[in-house]
Structures are given as structure tokens and as C-alpha cells.
Design an enzyme around this catalytic site. Structure first.
Site, PDB file in Angstrom:
ATOM      1  N   GLY A 162       0.811  -1.201   0.000  1.00 43.30           N
ATOM      2  CA  GLY A 162       0.000   0.000   0.000  1.00 43.30           C
ATOM      3  C   GLY A 162       0.848   1.255   0.000  1.00 43.30           C
ATOM      4  N   SER A 163       0.358   2.301  -0.661  1.00 40.82           N
ATOM      5  CA  SER A 163       1.029   3.594  -0.589  1.00 40.82           C
ATOM      6  C   SER A 163       0.843   4.183   0.811  1.00 40.82           C
ATOM      7  CB  SER A 163       0.465   4.525  -1.653  1.00 40.82           C
ATOM      8  OG  SER A 163       0.727   4.039  -2.955  1.00 40.82           O
ATOM      9  N   GLY A 164       1.633   5.197   1.111  1.00 43.39           N
ATOM     10  CA  GLY A 164       1.596   5.806   2.428  1.00 43.39           C
ATOM     11  C   GLY A 164       2.787   5.438   3.288  1.00 43.39           C
ATOM     12  N   HIS A 165       3.645   4.523   2.767  1.00 45.56           N
ATOM     13  CA  HIS A 165       4.828   4.099   3.519  1.00 45.56           C
ATOM     14  C   HIS A 165       6.122   4.607   2.871  1.00 45.56           C
ATOM     15  CE1 HIS A 165       2.067   1.588   5.662  1.00 45.56           C
ATOM     16  NE2 HIS A 165       1.814   0.827   4.619  1.00 45.56           N
ATOM     17  N   ASP A 207      -1.435  -8.495   0.778  1.00 47.43           N
ATOM     18  CA  ASP A 207      -0.184  -8.619   0.028  1.00 47.43           C
ATOM     19  C   ASP A 207       0.153 -10.076  -0.238  1.00 47.43           C
ATOM     20  OD1 ASP A 207      -0.231  -5.929   0.589  1.00 47.43           O
ATOM     21  OD2 ASP A 207       1.843  -5.819   1.277  1.00 47.43           O
ATOM     22  N   LYS A 234       5.745  -8.273   2.268  1.00 48.67           N
ATOM     23  CA  LYS A 234       5.503  -8.016   3.685  1.00 48.67           C
ATOM     24  C   LYS A 234       4.305  -8.841   4.141  1.00 48.67           C
ATOM     25  CE  LYS A 234       4.863  -3.575   3.639  1.00 48.67           C
ATOM     26  NZ  LYS A 234       4.612  -3.528   2.173  1.00 48.67           N
ATOM     27  N   HIS A 283       0.262   0.602   9.842  1.00 50.27           N
ATOM     28  CA  HIS A 283      -1.050   1.091   9.422  1.00 50.27           C
ATOM     29  C   HIS A 283      -1.832   1.648  10.605  1.00 50.27           C
ATOM     30  CE1 HIS A 283       0.048  -2.268   6.677  1.00 50.27           C
ATOM     31  NE2 HIS A 283      -0.300  -1.383   5.765  1.00 50.27           N
TER      32      HIS A 283
END
Length: 334
Positions: free
Chosen positions: A53-56, A109, A104, A218
Site C-alpha cells: 500500500g502507498s503511504g509508507h 499482500d 511483507k 497502518h
């Protein structure tokens, strides 16, 4: 909510356009959501593909380049990429030597990379998968069965990427990646919640004057909440949790790689001060830091806090860690 965005719906696409503009050595497909090294198929080397996911950020797209990943698949914010992205990435980087998926340990995922591996193998691409599950804080969480994958992802991608760059075969690249994961442990601490663009408000409630120990990237709950502590005491808790877990399988009697990672909103002034505390705890416990890295590498949007990742490092791991790397977010030796 104050964010430098046009709209929540376009935030990932806009970021990818910016990545492409800033790094013309990358092939960024904004529509397909795949970031690839332009020279990915040259040299007949194993391809490394990761994503999440984006945001990391800078994980994972910021680690695409010489000596690290061949391609990355960014999903929507805190959402797994889909198998079509992963299959497209595998096809883009396969030079005939096979592809390693670095995954991960989050349910979406894992399922999607497994499906993509099956599709790739049907197309004649050899695929190995390595699961990163280094978080020692909790066993199961909202997003996982088993341990979460966090800071050790950077160690796995860097060291396995260097092995692939040196021409190691797929089985050997996968083996060193698994060794790194098994030798690593991480523990995260949150001082504030993060805010996703779609929600526009904090994703969980963390009252003023409190911190959460063992937080996930998250915002998943950790081990416990406590009143705010000085950096030295937080370091004692985080390092102690990682070393105690590592010692349950083998004594920590050799050098380690150490990562003090910011969650996105903690300035380097604080991170370096925290690293001083981490280094002091490790020295007091007789643990030698062979290499250290401090900064924002595996983040959680605008969360304040940090994580500590340690990896028992043998001579081969240190040699591969020191090998040249040239990516948007990590570079040395060239």
C-alpha cells in the site's frame, strides 16, 4: 485536514507523476501503477519485485534502482496492490533468470503476490517468494496472521538486491533474503495517529500525553499504551523487546545492522537523538553496531514516532549491505 494534495482520489497517481518527473531513470507507469528500472533486463540478473500500500514512502518505489529493487507495485493508500500489477512487474524485469517477490506479511499482500506468482509461472517465469515478518511486538493483528512485515523489508531488499546485482542465481538470492528476515526484529512506537487522505481525520485515537508501544505501520494496535516517556526509556523498551525476541532463537553475540526509522512526522533532530539512546542501550547490552541507518524509510503517512530494526549481520550480509546502491531514497558507493 491540510495536505499537499489535489484530491484523495488522485493522490497516488499524482505522487507517481512526481516520481517520474524527479527520477527519469525510472520507468513509471502511472495507469498500471508499476515502477521499473529502465535497465531491469540488462545483465541477465535476477529481478526483484516488491510492493504494498502507498503511504509508507519511500518504501517501495523509492528503493527501485541499481543494487536494490527491479520494480515496485504501489497500491492505494494502505491497500495491497493487485495481482495484475505484480504480474506486469514480473514480466517487465524477467531476463530469463527468474524473479524474487519480496512480500511483507499482510493478508492482502500475501494473497495477491501468491496469485501473481502462479500467473507468472504459467507464463514461464520462475518465481521465488520471500515473506518479511520481522515485527516482534504482536503475533497477530488486524491485517495479518502472524507477525507483521516492517523495517526489515529495507534490509531484505538492499541485501538481496546486491546479491542479484552481483549475478547470484535465483535460489541464492532468495536464500540470503530469507536469512536476513530470520535474523531481524523490529519494534515500533507511535506518538500520534496518522491521517489517510480518504478519511481526512486520524485513523485511531491516541490521547495527548500518551504513546503506543508496538504500533503497526497502518496504525494497528501495539502491546500497550503508556504516559509519554523520555527517549532513553522508549529506547530501552524497543531495543529490549527486539533483543529479547532475537535471543529466544540464538544469542545476540555478534554485530548488528541497526535502523532507526521515522514514521513520517518525526524530524531528524529527534531521530538522531533517539539513535543515540538506542546505541547506548545496545552498548550497555554488549551488542556491537556494525552499520547504522537513521531516517524516514518505512513510514506511516504523517504518524509521529519511530521504529527500531536490528539484524544479526554476518560477513556476507555486511559485504552486500556495503555494495553500491543507487535509488531515489538510498544511495552510496557509486
Amino acid at each position: 485536514m491540510k495536505m499537499l494534495i489535489n484530491s484523495p482520489e488522485t493522490v497516488v497517481a499524482d505522487a507517481l507523476r512526481g516520481l517520474a518527473a524527479a527520477h527519469p531513470d525510472l520507468d513509471v507507469d502511472v495507469e498500471a501503477r508499476v515502477v521499473v528500472r529502465r535497465d531491469a533486463r540488462q545483465g541477465g540478473r535476477v529481478g526483484l519485485v516488491s510492493g504494498g500500500g502507498s503511504g509508507h514512502e519511500p518504501l517501495h518505489a523509492g528503493f527501485v534502482g541499481h543494487g536494490m529493487l527491479s520494480a515496485a507495485c504501489p497500491g492505494e493508500v494502505f491497500t495491497s496492490p493487485v495481482p495484475d500489477q505484480m504480474l506486469r512487474a514480473a514480466k517487465a524485469v524477467d531476463s530469463g533468470e527468474g524473479v524474487l517477490f519480496v512480500v511483507k506479511n499482510y493478508t492482502g499482500d500475501v494473497l495477491n503476490f501468491d496469485m501473481a506468482a502462479e500467473l507468472a509461472e504459467e507464463d514461464g517465469i520462475r518465481v521465488e517468494r520471500v515473506l518479511v515478518n520481522d515485527d516482534v511486538a504482536v503475533t497477530d493483528s488486524l491485517y495479518t496472521a502472524g507477525r507483521r512485515g516492517t523495517g526489515a523489508t529495507l534490509f531484505v531488499e538492499k541485501i538481496a538486491g546486491a546479491a542479484a546485482e552481483a549475478g547470484a542465481p535465483l535460489e541464492q538470492v532468495a536464500a540470503i533474503a530469507r536469512r536476513v528476515n530470520e535474523a531481524s526484529g523490529s519494534f515500533g512506537v507511535a506518538l500520534s495517529a496518522c491521517t489517510t487522505p480518504a478519511k481526512g481525520s486520524p485513523t485511531f485515537d491516541l490521547p495527548d500525553g500518551e504513546l503506543e508501544l508496538g504500533i503497526g505501520i497502518h496504525g494497528e494496535p501495539g502491546r500497550e499504551r503508556r504516559p509519554m516517556l523520555p527517549a532513553g526509556e522508549i529506547a530501552e523498551v524497543a531495543v529490549g523487546a527486539v533483543l529479547d525476541d532475537m535471543a529466544s532463537t540464538a544469542p545476540v553475540d555478534g554485530p548488528v545492522l541497526a535502523l532507526v526509522n521515522g514514521m513520517g512526522a518525526t524530524p531528524l533532530l529527534e531521530l538522531y537523538g533517539f539513535h543515540a539512546a538506542v546505541a547506548g542501550v545496545l552498548e550497555a547490552r554488549g551488542v556491537q553496531v556494525a552499520r547504522a541507518l537513521v531516517g524516514n524509510y518505512v513510514t506511516s503517512l504523517d504518524m509521529a514516532g519511530c521504529s527500531v530494526t536490528l539484524c544479526r549481520a554476518d560477513e556476507e550480509m555486511l559485504r552486500l549491505w556495503d555494495a553500491p546502491v543507487q535509488t531515489a531514497a538510498l544511495r552510496w558507493g557509486r
